[in-house]
Design a protein around this motif. Structure first.
Motif, PDB file in Angstrom:
ATOM      1  N   ASP A 110      48.479  45.652  35.172  1.00 23.74           N
ATOM      2  CA  ASP A 110      48.520  44.438  34.352  1.00 23.74           C
ATOM      3  C   ASP A 110      48.056  43.219  35.141  1.00 23.74           C
ATOM      4  N   ALA A 111      48.370  43.171  36.432  1.00 25.39           N
ATOM      5  CA  ALA A 111      47.934  42.040  37.257  1.00 25.39           C
ATOM      6  C   ALA A 111      46.417  42.018  37.373  1.00 25.39           C
ATOM      7  N   LEU A 112      45.812  43.181  37.507  1.00 30.99           N
ATOM      8  CA  LEU A 112      44.354  43.259  37.591  1.00 30.99           C
ATOM      9  C   LEU A 112      43.704  42.863  36.270  1.00 30.99           C
ATOM     10  N   ARG A 113      44.250  43.369  35.177  1.00 29.79           N
ATOM     11  CA  ARG A 113      43.696  43.025  33.860  1.00 29.79           C
ATOM     12  C   ARG A 113      43.817  41.520  33.601  1.00 29.79           C
ATOM     13  N   GLU A 114      44.980  40.964  33.928  1.00 26.20           N
ATOM     14  CA  GLU A 114      45.197  39.536  33.690  1.00 26.20           C
ATOM     15  C   GLU A 114      44.232  38.692  34.516  1.00 26.20           C
ATOM     16  N   SER A 115      44.001  39.088  35.780  1.00 26.24           N
ATOM     17  CA  SER A 115      43.081  38.328  36.612  1.00 26.24           C
ATOM     18  C   SER A 115      41.669  38.363  36.043  1.00 26.24           C
ATOM     19  N   PHE A 116      41.219  39.530  35.599  1.00 24.93           N
ATOM     20  CA  PHE A 116      39.878  39.618  35.034  1.00 24.93           C
ATOM     21  C   PHE A 116      39.778  38.789  33.753  1.00 24.93           C
ATOM     22  N   SER A 162      39.126  39.663  43.480  1.00 30.67           N
ATOM     23  CA  SER A 162      38.269  40.571  42.710  1.00 30.67           C
ATOM     24  C   SER A 162      37.767  39.903  41.440  1.00 30.67           C
ATOM     25  N   GLY A 163      38.647  39.145  40.778  1.00 28.93           N
ATOM     26  CA  GLY A 163      38.248  38.431  39.570  1.00 28.93           C
ATOM     27  C   GLY A 163      37.169  37.400  39.851  1.00 28.93           C
ATOM     28  N   LYS A 164      37.349  36.640  40.918  1.00 26.45           N
ATOM     29  CA  LYS A 164      36.359  35.609  41.251  1.00 26.45           C
ATOM     30  C   LYS A 164      35.047  36.222  41.725  1.00 26.45           C
ATOM     31  N   ALA A 165      35.114  37.335  42.455  1.00 26.02           N
ATOM     32  CA  ALA A 165      33.879  38.013  42.864  1.00 26.02           C
ATOM     33  C   ALA A 165      33.105  38.489  41.642  1.00 26.02           C
TER      34      ALA A 165
END
Length: 270
Positions: A110-116, A162-165
């Protein structure tokens, strides 16, 4: 024509998302000082109305549009409101995103999805809504907001970095599709004095670690980033597209310090 005239935005209309405070508010006022009429977006009506009021004091037309970047319909409605009010759109600035620092083992799905979602989807959605109007401008420019952690490393920033990259590469890819009518670039701040940074920099030890990791030996100010946004939004950068401009005090040559003093592995969340 003098060089300073290349920064003149007289007659331009700019839409700034995430403009209630910090970098967004400073960027909105920088564009207004350069001559642009502005529309400012944020979830906080009081904050954006204050920013709009300051722009009006500069003699600009300005409207405040309460909107949640997570709401796709709100993005479309905001663009429609700008066209209704001003009849055109020349500049879009997205100061959206963010993510909570956490150890890798606590960086659950969920943290990865939210960041993206926050760092990639929200901003690109607004740009996509704006493109049919930007293409009518003779000097259209889009400025996204990345971060130094999109291209340097640091423990605890896996989701955010990862989101910003991803956003930075999306800017390059979008530029190839929007050329030559619309330029799109990004600014990548380092450690900048904002309310968000204060959540970690309030600790003197962490603040010092951020300063020590910055070759210029200081934290940035919102105006440092706003000046770069003005450059990318104006004719001064008319030969620049698909680029990420680092405004980080030289941090791109270092590792980002960890965002909290204790980074022991912890059990992963479900």
């Amino acid at each position: 024509m003098g060089i300073s005239s290349l920064f003149d935005l007289d007659g331009r209309v700019a839409l700034i998302a995430g403009a209630g405070r910090g970098i967004g508010a400073a960027s909105a006022l920088a564009l207004a000082e350069a001559g642009a009429d502005i529309a400012v977006l944020s979830r906080s009506p009081e904050q954006i109305e204050e920013v709009a009021g300051k722009a009006r004091e500069l003699g600009r037309r300005a409207i405040a549009i309460p909107a949640d970047a997570a709401d796709g319909a709100a993005s479309a409605q905001a663009v429609a409101r700008v066209i209704e009010e001003f009849g055109k759109l020349d500049i879009v600035v997205c100061v959206t995103g963010g993510s909570v620092p956490r150890p890798f083992l606590q960086t659950h799905d969920d943290a990865l999805r939210e960041s993206f979602e926050r760092n990639v989807v929200h901003g690109l959605r607004l740009v996509r809504e704006a493109v049919p109007h930007l293409v009518e401008s003779d000097a259209a420019s889009v400025v996204m907001t990345s971060s130094a952690i999109g291209h340097v490393v640091g423990r605890g920033y896996l989701a955010y970095g990862s989101g910003k990259a991803a956003l930075e590469h999306a800017v390059r890819l979008a530029a190839t599709e929007l050329n030559p009518r619309i330029r799109i670039n990004a600014v990548a701040p380092g450690a900048v004095r904002t309310d968000s940074l204060e959540t970690v920099a309030a600790d003197p030890a962490i603040k010092k670690s951020l300063e020590d990791a910055t070759p210029l030996q200081r934290l940035g100010d919102a105006e440092d980033i706003a000046a770069a946004v003005l450059y990318l939004a104006s004719r001064a950068s008319s030969y620049v597209t698909g680029q990420v401009l680092a405004v980080d005090g030289g941090m791109a040559v270092t590792n980002m310090p960890m965002p909290y003093p204790d980074l022991e592995p912890a059990a992963a969340e479900d």
